[in-house]
Design an enzyme around this catalytic site. Structure first.
Site, short mmCIF file in Angstrom:
data_model
loop_
_atom_site.label_atom_id
_atom_site.label_comp_id
_atom_site.label_asym_id
_atom_site.label_seq_id
_atom_site.Cartn_x
_atom_site.Cartn_y
_atom_site.Cartn_z
N PHE A 157 44.53 27.32 -5.45
CA PHE A 157 44.98 28.13 -4.27
C PHE A 157 46.38 28.42 -3.94
CE2 PHE A 157 45.88 28.95 0.09
CZ PHE A 157 45.20 30.17 0.20
N ASP A 205 52.65 22.59 -7.05
CA ASP A 205 52.33 23.45 -5.34
C ASP A 205 51.95 22.00 -4.49
OD1 ASP A 205 51.49 24.32 -3.09
OD2 ASP A 205 50.64 26.19 -3.91
N LYS A 218 53.84 24.32 5.17
CA LYS A 218 52.99 23.57 6.04
C LYS A 218 53.89 22.51 6.82
CE LYS A 218 49.05 25.44 4.49
NZ LYS A 218 48.36 25.62 3.18
C1 LIG Z 1 48.34 27.15 2.41
C2 LIG Z 1 48.84 26.97 1.12
C3 LIG Z 1 49.58 28.19 0.61
C4 LIG Z 1 49.92 29.31 1.16
O1 LIG Z 1 50.77 29.02 2.28
P1 LIG Z 1 50.86 30.29 3.47
O2 LIG Z 1 51.83 29.68 4.52
O3 LIG Z 1 49.62 30.26 4.11
O4 LIG Z 1 51.29 31.18 2.60
C5 LIG Z 1 49.86 27.99 -0.90
N1 LIG Z 1 49.48 26.79 -1.80
C6 LIG Z 1 48.74 25.98 -0.99
C7 LIG Z 1 48.26 24.72 -1.91
C8 LIG Z 1 48.40 25.84 0.19
O5 LIG Z 1 47.62 24.86 0.65
#
Ligand SMILES: *Cc1c(COP(=O)(O)O)cnc(C)c1O
Length: 407
Positions: free
Chosen positions: A141, A226, A256
């Site tokens: 994701f 990520d 985040k």
């Molecule tokens: C939440 C998330 C994203 C995307 O972040 P947004 O601020 O919602 O665009 C990308 N990668 C990971 C692993 C995430 O948990």
């Protein structure tokens, strides 16, 4: 007084239905607690997908935000501002990276990382024009933009959104052999999460990230992690890759909790060499690096450090898992986690985790199912032992109450 149902009805009438929220309306948050519009209190075990690791409305972050909001909030990068430098200095020091590039949302930071590694591939590695390949893993994701869903293996994320961005190659997660075989002379990077959050808290085998690191080094490929969800203390280390001795990425993506949930703040971090591909005019964002976001980000990072949130997550996460393992039920097939990033996988015959999340909500505990049959427990890292005891009691109770009950 207007009821929660009225608010939900209005929202449903006027908003696109791209989410399926639990049926409650929140209006206040402090630390690990949130309140609905009827004044009922809940323990937040989702933390806005780990964006509020520091707890809701942390007073120090709120103070930094309100102070900055009264001075200047947005300059654009056409001019310098006095907040971005200190923020990036702190971020680079904590992550032990040379340089950072600030953006806003997570998906934007992932897009920025993809642009960086492709450009690095052409300009430094010497890949032929337009041939760069990035290896990604199944069940990843990375966000919801066209390019981030182009990398996805999830049919729901992709259906009728094509055509997709080319240049990605999917392999199985946790399979270093598959990575070795997928590498070509055009491979510029490997991108993954160090623990797959949305896929259901999937933790790779010990040593997997180290093997990926080695394969990348041997083949002159950039290792991109990520850590938008796993970073900033969530898994019991400041960054999840630090659970292994030698799994340091070339490029790190954060978001985040970088703002403690006050504001969208994200960034990529990398070496001077990789960042040198960015020259004036080739990439940007109106809000990226703005003084309000930077002031919030700096305060959010300080809180993580001052309150030892990574260490807390480590100790309390171990405690939570130990307590969960004492629950006597045949409905759980697996309990897994690192720090306060915990998944309870339910037996498939239980009809998914959603009815349990609804039952937990009625008991004052907010969780969200992930990947249908996993309950994710990711409370703010400022939580205390007693609160964890209470969480485990509620979960024990709903698993024994004969839920899911018909609605
Ligand atoms: C939440 C998330 C994203 C995307 O972040 P947004 O601020 O919602 O665009 C990308 N990668 C990971 C692993 C995430 O948990």
């Amino acid at each position: 007084m207007i009821s929660q149902q009225d608010i939900i009805d209005q929202t449903d009438r006027r908003s696109a239905h791209n989410y399926n929220p639990l049926p409650l309306v929140l209006e206040k948050g402090r630390g690990i607690w949130v309140w609905d519009t009827d004044g009922r209190k809940y323990l937040d075990c989702l933390s806005a997908y780990s964006a509020v690791n520091q707890g809701h409305c942390h007073p120090k972050i709120i103070a930094a935000m309100t102070e900055q909001a009264g001075k200047i909030t947005l300059t654009s990068r056409a001019f310098h501002n006095d907040r971005m430098g200190p923020f990036l200095e702190k971020l680079c020091q904590m992550a032990r990276m040379d340089k950072a590039l600030p953006m806003n949302t997570g998906a934007e930071a992932v897009e920025t990382a993809i642009k960086a590694v492709r450009k690095w591939g052409y300009e430094i590695k010497g890949v032929e024009d337009d041939r760069a390949e990035i290896i990604v893993v199944r069940n990843n994701f990375h966000g919801r933009t066209i390019t981030t869903v182009s990398m996805s293996s999830e049919p729901d994320y992709k259906k009728n959104f094509g055509p997709f961005t080319p240049g990605f190659r999917l392999i199985d997660y946790n399979d270093a052999e598959a990575l070795e075989q997928a590498v070509t002379p055009n491979t510029v990077a490997v991108l993954m999460e160090p623990i797959q959050g949305e896929a259901g808290i999937i933790i790779p085998d010990e040593g997997y990230l180290t093997k990926v690191r080695k394969i990348c080094s041997r083949n002159n490929i950039l290792f991109v992690l990520d850590e938008i969800q796993t970073g900033l203390g969530r898994t019991g280390k400041l960054f999840c890759f630090q659970h292994e001795e030698n799994a340091v990425p070339d490029l790190l993506i954060v978001g985040k909790a970088l703002s403690g949930g006050l504001y969208p703040v994200s960034a990529i971090l990398a070496s001077d060499e990789i960042m040198s591909v960015f020259t004036p005019g080739i990439h940007g964002s109106t809000f990226g690096g703005n003084p309000l976001g930077a002031a919030i980000g700096l305060a959010a990072l300080r809180v993580i450090e001052e309150e030892n949130l990574a260490e807390r997550s480590h100790i309390l996460g171990d405690y939570m898992i130990r307590k969960l393992q004492l629950i006597q039920t045949g409905k759980i097939v697996d309990i897994r986690g690192r720090g306060l990033f915990v998944g309870i996988e339910l037996d498939n015959s239980q009809g998914g985790a959603r009815p349990y999340c609804e039952a937990l909500m009625e008991r004052g505990l907010l969780c969200k199912e992930t990947h249908d049959n996993v309950i994710r427990l990711a409370p703010p890292l400022v939580i205390e032992n007693d609160d964890i005891d209470w969480i485990v009691e509620q979960i024990d109770a709903v698993l024994k109450d004969g839920y899911p009950r018909p609605r």
